[in-house]
Design a protein around this motif. Structure first.
Motif, PDB file in Angstrom:
ATOM      1  N   VAL A   1      -0.271 -28.162  10.223  1.00 39.05           N
ATOM      2  CA  VAL A   1      -0.395 -27.438   8.956  1.00 39.05           C
ATOM      3  C   VAL A   1       0.035 -25.978   9.114  1.00 39.05           C
ATOM      4  N   CYS A   2      -0.476 -25.306  10.136  1.00 37.14           N
ATOM      5  CA  CYS A   2      -0.242 -23.855  10.265  1.00 37.14           C
ATOM      6  C   CYS A   2       1.070 -23.537  10.955  1.00 37.14           C
ATOM      7  N   ARG A   3       1.275 -24.092  12.162  1.00 35.76           N
ATOM      8  CA  ARG A   3       2.484 -23.759  12.902  1.00 35.76           C
ATOM      9  C   ARG A   3       3.652 -24.675  12.566  1.00 35.76           C
TER      10      ARG A   3
ATOM     11  N   THR B   1       6.808 -19.929   5.238  1.00 30.83           N
ATOM     12  CA  THR B   1       6.843 -18.467   5.282  1.00 30.83           C
ATOM     13  C   THR B   1       8.173 -17.982   5.852  1.00 30.83           C
ATOM     14  N   GLY B   2       8.847 -18.831   6.624  1.00 30.48           N
ATOM     15  CA  GLY B   2      10.171 -18.477   7.111  1.00 30.48           C
ATOM     16  C   GLY B   2      11.206 -18.371   6.007  1.00 30.48           C
ATOM     17  N   LEU B   3      10.909 -18.922   4.835  1.00 31.36           N
ATOM     18  CA  LEU B   3      11.798 -18.756   3.681  1.00 31.36           C
ATOM     19  C   LEU B   3      11.696 -17.355   3.090  1.00 31.36           C
TER      20      LEU B   3
ATOM     21  N   SER C   1      -5.599 -15.944  18.245  1.00 33.92           N
ATOM     22  CA  SER C   1      -5.190 -17.276  18.721  1.00 33.92           C
ATOM     23  C   SER C   1      -4.086 -17.843  17.843  1.00 33.92           C
ATOM     24  N   GLY C   2      -4.269 -17.746  16.514  1.00 32.40           N
ATOM     25  CA  GLY C   2      -3.247 -18.255  15.611  1.00 32.40           C
ATOM     26  C   GLY C   2      -1.921 -17.545  15.781  1.00 32.40           C
ATOM     27  N   GLY C   3      -1.959 -16.238  16.000  1.00 27.47           N
ATOM     28  CA  GLY C   3      -0.732 -15.481  16.192  1.00 27.47           C
ATOM     29  C   GLY C   3      -0.006 -15.866  17.471  1.00 27.47           C
ATOM     30  N   ILE C   4      -0.745 -16.044  18.560  1.00 31.19           N
ATOM     31  CA  ILE C   4      -0.094 -16.372  19.829  1.00 31.19           C
ATOM     32  C   ILE C   4       0.454 -17.790  19.809  1.00 31.19           C
ATOM     33  N   TRP C   5      -0.216 -18.711  19.120  1.00 30.66           N
ATOM     34  CA  TRP C   5       0.323 -20.069  19.033  1.00 30.66           C
ATOM     35  C   TRP C   5       1.524 -20.126  18.102  1.00 30.66           C
TER      36      TRP C   5
ATOM     37  N   LEU D   1       5.627 -13.078  10.897  1.00 33.72           N
ATOM     38  CA  LEU D   1       5.244 -14.486  10.815  1.00 33.72           C
ATOM     39  C   LEU D   1       3.979 -14.753  11.630  1.00 33.72           C
ATOM     40  N   CYS D   2       3.905 -14.154  12.824  1.00 35.39           N
ATOM     41  CA  CYS D   2       2.717 -14.331  13.656  1.00 35.39           C
ATOM     42  C   CYS D   2       1.482 -13.743  12.981  1.00 35.39           C
ATOM     43  N   LEU D   3       1.640 -12.587  12.349  1.00 40.85           N
ATOM     44  CA  LEU D   3       0.511 -11.949  11.676  1.00 40.85           C
ATOM     45  C   LEU D   3       0.035 -12.784  10.496  1.00 40.85           C
ATOM     46  N   ILE D   4       0.961 -13.214   9.649  1.00 43.28           N
ATOM     47  CA  ILE D   4       0.592 -14.009   8.472  1.00 43.28           C
ATOM     48  C   ILE D   4      -0.075 -15.309   8.908  1.00 43.28           C
ATOM     49  N   ASN D   5       0.547 -15.981   9.856  1.00 42.58           N
ATOM     50  CA  ASN D   5       0.024 -17.273  10.281  1.00 42.58           C
ATOM     51  C   ASN D   5      -1.331 -17.135  10.936  1.00 42.58           C
ATOM     52  N   GLY D   6      -1.505 -16.088  11.755  1.00 40.80           N
ATOM     53  CA  GLY D   6      -2.796 -15.875  12.413  1.00 40.80           C
ATOM     54  C   GLY D   6      -3.909 -15.613  11.419  1.00 40.80           C
ATOM     55  N   VAL D   7      -3.630 -14.792  10.409  1.00 44.06           N
ATOM     56  CA  VAL D   7      -4.651 -14.473   9.403  1.00 44.06           C
ATOM     57  C   VAL D   7      -5.005 -15.711   8.594  1.00 44.06           C
ATOM     58  N   VAL D   8      -3.994 -16.484   8.183  1.00 46.40           N
ATOM     59  CA  VAL D   8      -4.269 -17.696   7.406  1.00 46.40           C
ATOM     60  C   VAL D   8      -5.042 -18.705   8.249  1.00 46.40           C
ATOM     61  N   PHE D   9      -4.643 -18.864   9.503  1.00 47.46           N
ATOM     62  CA  PHE D   9      -5.334 -19.789  10.397  1.00 47.46           C
ATOM     63  C   PHE D   9      -6.803 -19.423  10.542  1.00 47.46           C
ATOM     64  N   SER D  10      -7.084 -18.132  10.690  1.00 45.88           N
ATOM     65  CA  SER D  10      -8.469 -17.696  10.812  1.00 45.88           C
ATOM     66  C   SER D  10      -9.222 -17.868   9.497  1.00 45.88           C
ATOM     67  N   ALA D  11      -8.549 -17.613   8.383  1.00 47.78           N
ATOM     68  CA  ALA D  11      -9.212 -17.679   7.080  1.00 47.78           C
ATOM     69  C   ALA D  11      -9.655 -19.097   6.738  1.00 47.78           C
TER      70      ALA D  11
END
Length: 291
Positions: free
Chosen positions: A163-165, A172-174, A208-212, A182-192
């Protein structure tokens, strides 16, 4: 991934994803409806009651949770593939086959980091109650618990990564092609989506979400992130505290972020080492001739 009428496609994706998620979640709900007391366990914000047979209930809970998350991820993945007319592989490991080596590398890297971090957390005053080593629980229940955690947490980790990665990262790549954004957005959404009100836990999961996300971008697939995600969750559930207790929100001190920052730095180094190993020689620029 480029599309025409991006906002119309996004609306279609959201509608189809919601429909498929509801259908698949309903199917899982019907399948588990006959299990007594399970619904109360899933919606409870408290850990399961302790006792010699506790790990049996823990096992059942994580298997059901894995099935629910897996069904939801499958619905979102199918909706993305149908809406954007892409093969499912394009959201998982585009342009290549599944790579078990990257999965193992991610698992091994995070497992080593987890082992190293145990004495750090103990020195910081954390409580340690590894369920697989606790003689309070019967031997056969501990074995059942280990097997259930491996299966349930693998499905859960893969579902969250898909779902996230997988889907979210492609969408979000669009909008932006900047990796750090992308790492910041994905990490925040993953945590939320974990809905943990503790700010320290929120930042830790965002890291964790950002690094993955960085792993998915650098390695061109989800395998490393799935392996690392599984090792992290499996280490906590087996060698730190029971699963239901680990999922309960609690207040944390900001100093608790220190091991998370260390983990992030080490994981970046590991991802870069794996990325250099998996670089296709055909993708490298030819060397300039010596004078």
């Amino acid at each position: 991934m480029t599309v025409t009428h991006p906002w119309r496609r996004l609306g279609s994706f959201i509608f189809l994803a919601a429909l498929l998620v509801m259908v698949l979640a309903l199917a899982v709900g019907v399948a588990i409806a006959g299990i007594p007391g399970l619904r109360d366990q899933l919606v409870s914000l408290e850990p399961l009651p302790d006792g010699p047979l506790r790990l049996i209930d823990e096992s059942l809970q994580v298997l059901v949770l894995g099935a629910i998350l897996g069904a939801m991820a499958l619905g979102i993945l199918l909706a993305a593939a149908l809406t954007y007319r892409r093969p499912i592989r394009d959201f998982l490991w585009p342009g290549r086959r599944f790579d078990a080596g990257q999965l193992g590398a991610g698992f091994l890297a995070m497992a080593c980091i987890f082992i190293i971090s145990i004495p750090i957390y103990l020195a910081m005053g954390s409580e340690w109650a590894p369920p697989v080593l606790d003689p309070l629980y019967l031997d056969h229940t501990r074995l059942t618990y280990v097997l259930a955690m491996i299966v349930g947490l693998l499905v859960a980790a893969a579902a969250e990564e898909v779902v996230c990665r997988g889907v979210l990262l492609r969408l979000t790549g669009l909008v932006t092609r900047r990796p750090l954004v992308l790492c910041l957005i994905n990490g925040v959404v993953f945590s939320a989506i974990h809905m943990d009100p503790d700010p320290v836990s929120f930042v830790a999961r965002a890291l964790s979400g950002g690094i993955w996300t960085w792993a998915a971008l650098r390695l061109g697939g989800l395998e490393f992130a799935v392996g690392a995600h599984l090792a992290n969750n499996l280490g906590i559930a087996l060698f730190w505290e029971p699963f239901s207790q680990a999922t309960v929100s609690r207040e944390s001190a900001w100093i608790d972020l220190a091991p998370e920052v260390l983990t992030t730095v080490v994981m970046v180094i590991m991802i870069e080492r794996v990325a250099r190993r998996y670089v296709d020689p055909a993708d490298r620029l030819p060397a300039r001739p010596a004078p």
